[in-house]
Design a protein around this motif. Sequence first.
Motif, PDB file in Angstrom:
ATOM      1  N   ASP A  52      -5.421   4.199  -5.219  1.00  0.00           N
ATOM      2  CA  ASP A  52      -6.415   3.181  -4.858  1.00  0.00           C
ATOM      3  C   ASP A  52      -7.270   3.676  -3.700  1.00  0.00           C
ATOM      4  O   ASP A  52      -7.157   3.205  -2.563  1.00  0.00           O
ATOM      5  N   ALA A  53      -8.148   4.619  -3.987  1.00  0.00           N
ATOM      6  CA  ALA A  53      -8.997   5.204  -2.948  1.00  0.00           C
ATOM      7  C   ALA A  53      -9.920   4.165  -2.327  1.00  0.00           C
ATOM      8  O   ALA A  53     -10.214   4.213  -1.123  1.00  0.00           O
ATOM      9  N   GLU A  54     -10.370   3.211  -3.128  1.00  0.00           N
ATOM     10  CA  GLU A  54     -11.258   2.172  -2.600  1.00  0.00           C
ATOM     11  C   GLU A  54     -10.556   1.330  -1.536  1.00  0.00           C
ATOM     12  O   GLU A  54     -11.139   0.997  -0.496  1.00  0.00           O
ATOM     13  N   ARG A  55      -9.286   1.014  -1.769  1.00  0.00           N
ATOM     14  CA  ARG A  55      -8.523   0.234  -0.788  1.00  0.00           C
ATOM     15  C   ARG A  55      -8.304   1.039   0.494  1.00  0.00           C
ATOM     16  O   ARG A  55      -8.304   0.485   1.595  1.00  0.00           O
ATOM     17  N   TYR A  56      -8.113   2.340   0.350  1.00  0.00           N
ATOM     18  CA  TYR A  56      -7.957   3.220   1.510  1.00  0.00           C
ATOM     19  C   TYR A  56      -9.174   3.115   2.423  1.00  0.00           C
ATOM     20  O   TYR A  56      -9.046   2.894   3.635  1.00  0.00           O
ATOM     21  N   VAL A  57     -10.356   3.273   1.856  1.00  0.00           N
ATOM     22  CA  VAL A  57     -11.576   3.223   2.662  1.00  0.00           C
ATOM     23  C   VAL A  57     -11.768   1.835   3.258  1.00  0.00           C
ATOM     24  O   VAL A  57     -12.063   1.688   4.455  1.00  0.00           O
ATOM     25  N   LYS A  58     -11.598   0.808   2.457  1.00  0.00           N
ATOM     26  CA  LYS A  58     -11.811  -0.568   2.917  1.00  0.00           C
ATOM     27  C   LYS A  58     -10.836  -0.954   4.024  1.00  0.00           C
ATOM     28  O   LYS A  58     -11.210  -1.613   4.997  1.00  0.00           O
ATOM     29  N   THR A 100      -4.675   8.965   1.596  1.00  0.00           N
ATOM     30  CA  THR A 100      -5.266   7.931   0.752  1.00  0.00           C
ATOM     31  C   THR A 100      -4.198   6.884   0.496  1.00  0.00           C
ATOM     32  O   THR A 100      -3.030   7.059   0.868  1.00  0.00           O
ATOM     33  N   LYS A 110       0.843  -1.192   0.000  1.00  0.00           N
ATOM     34  CA  LYS A 110       0.000   0.000   0.000  1.00  0.00           C
ATOM     35  C   LYS A 110       0.883   1.247   0.000  1.00  0.00           C
ATOM     36  O   LYS A 110       1.756   1.397   0.855  1.00  0.00           O
TER      37      LYS A 110
END
Length: 659
Positions: A491-497, A487, A279
């Motif tokens: 990979d913003a989706e991975r950040y939130v998840k 972030t 990440k």
Amino acid sequence: MSGAIDSILVEKRVFEPAPEFKAAAAVSGMEAYQALREQARRDPDTFWGDAARDMLVWRKPFTRVLDESDAPFYRWFDDGELNVSENCLDVHLSNGNADKPAIVFEADDGRVQTVSFRELHARVCRIANGIAGLGYRKGDRAILYMPMSIEAIACMQACARLGITHSVVFGGFSTKSLHQRIVDVQASLVITADEQMRGGRAIPLKAAVDEALAGPDTGRVRQVIVYRRSGGRVDWRDGRDHWLHEIEDGQADTCAPVPVEAEHPLFILYTSGSTGKPKGVQHSSAGYLLWAKMSAQWVFDAKPDDVFWCTADIGWVTGHSYIVYGTMAAGLTQIVFEGVPTYPDAGRFWDMIQRHKVTIFYTAPTAIRSLIKASSAAPETAPANYDLSSLRLLGSVGEPINPEAWVWYHQHVGGGRCPVVDTWWQTETGGHILAPLPGATPLKPGSCTLPLPGIEIDVVDEAGRSLPEGKGGYLVITRPWPAMIRTVWGDAERYVKSYFPPELGGAYLSGDSAQLDSDGYCWIMGRTDDVLSVSGHRLGGTEIESTLVAHEAVAEAAVVGRPDPVTGEAVVAFVVPKDELPGEADAPALAGALRDWVMREVGPIAKPREIWFGNAMPKTRSGKIMRRLLRIVAENGEITQDTSTLENPDALNRLHGPY
């Protein structure tokens, strides 16, 4: 995420701040600490806004402290502009620090070089001018793959001066890891060295860069700058490769710092990526620097005449926050070390503290435990043989420190007079989150104590419900703070998840398990991935490790789980004895004694099913024990994963067991 975790660690010792330390501390006494916490709770915008105005130099003042409109993509001071390098260097040209030593560098072979803030500023400006002359500008991205050196720090600062986002790759990482990061960050510039020196050995870096750039998707890299560290032979590509000293030659000693937006990415630092793709943790400029500086001043109780030594590498966030940025902005004189703690012998740390009159020493628990073992094996290298009277503060960073190692550190290194600041934080947090303020906080060996002012934490179950004292669960941070990760790069989706799962209601998930005691002190129980489930009980491996290390025969221990059809998981312990490895005839007896010890100290539920013995733990070059590899050993599996980041890959082949 699953249920609560049973805590098995009981620690009753308390060390109060010494009256003389408390009297001279910037934050003196618990009332002062509580007042700061209450101020931050009552009016966080004023707390953080006043701090940012007071502690940082702004090119364009901000009018908004925190924008939460797109949470968890928080924005701090976002309509302001500043330059990080200006805040770390230029400020010291006019505040009386210009001729103060900024860096005292000691090379692997003992060579010492000192540069003042004025000299470092000029060096950074020359490098920045040289990089700008190659066509690089604000918004470009650079990969740094360098040894610990003044040059590496100057190159990081030069990037910050130009608004170039940097990503430092630890010099021990493999070519594959380097290539992966070059591609992911879409770097157009790579800065490296011919070789690095480590424990008397030359390790090639430029060759690894060449191999990485021969891989796919690296075409964005236009230039490679090479610091001549050793004079070792390197292959050369004309037009692409440049010596660092040549791009500096003839450059001016001044370079106007480029103003950047407060949220401009200062750096991207990749987590180790034990599984899957690493990440890319993206940090801002203003919020990150503010907290790095504030936390350095608070936790280390920084004084103008301090000599500060953080033994971390700049390839890790500790080296970013508490060598290159936070402590530099605070104006501390810093020791920077190229080598390893055991070369030429295990007294190297103590010898350096003695020679350089270090006042603040900040190192990792794994180093401390290794040096405890070394002191036993070679008494002439013990701290008692050196004059460590200059020390006034000790620190611990990297992973939880077990109580017995804490007490040894306090007594044998600090002479029983130096507070030990056990700090918990992460790459993602940017700076200290849980840590004592040494002039205020009573210390409990093994606990990272309390949140710093402005930080709010909780320990919760899988549904986000707060757990009572003594019950282990998931450590979360419930309010945003300026230095938090912005972030995951690209990979913003991975950040939130990864960090803000919906069941936590907006809290940041640290990935560590912890419990709070009756005083609100936090005890880290290990990574949630390392929690063992034994006969319906969920146990933190860190606590079992601490129990094993408390035994007089044990220098270091690591605990993992092995699948078991009856109990769910069986506890498997890997142990480094203080003395020689037991032979085949003696190993079963020692293993039995350690099982009995754990059963007596904790209870039958934590008793190791199997014990392995070794001369050393398999560790990364940053000192972290590679528990995922030990888990494979415990399961009798074949290790096929990349072990190139290990400091001592042969440690895996020298394990004896199970017993």
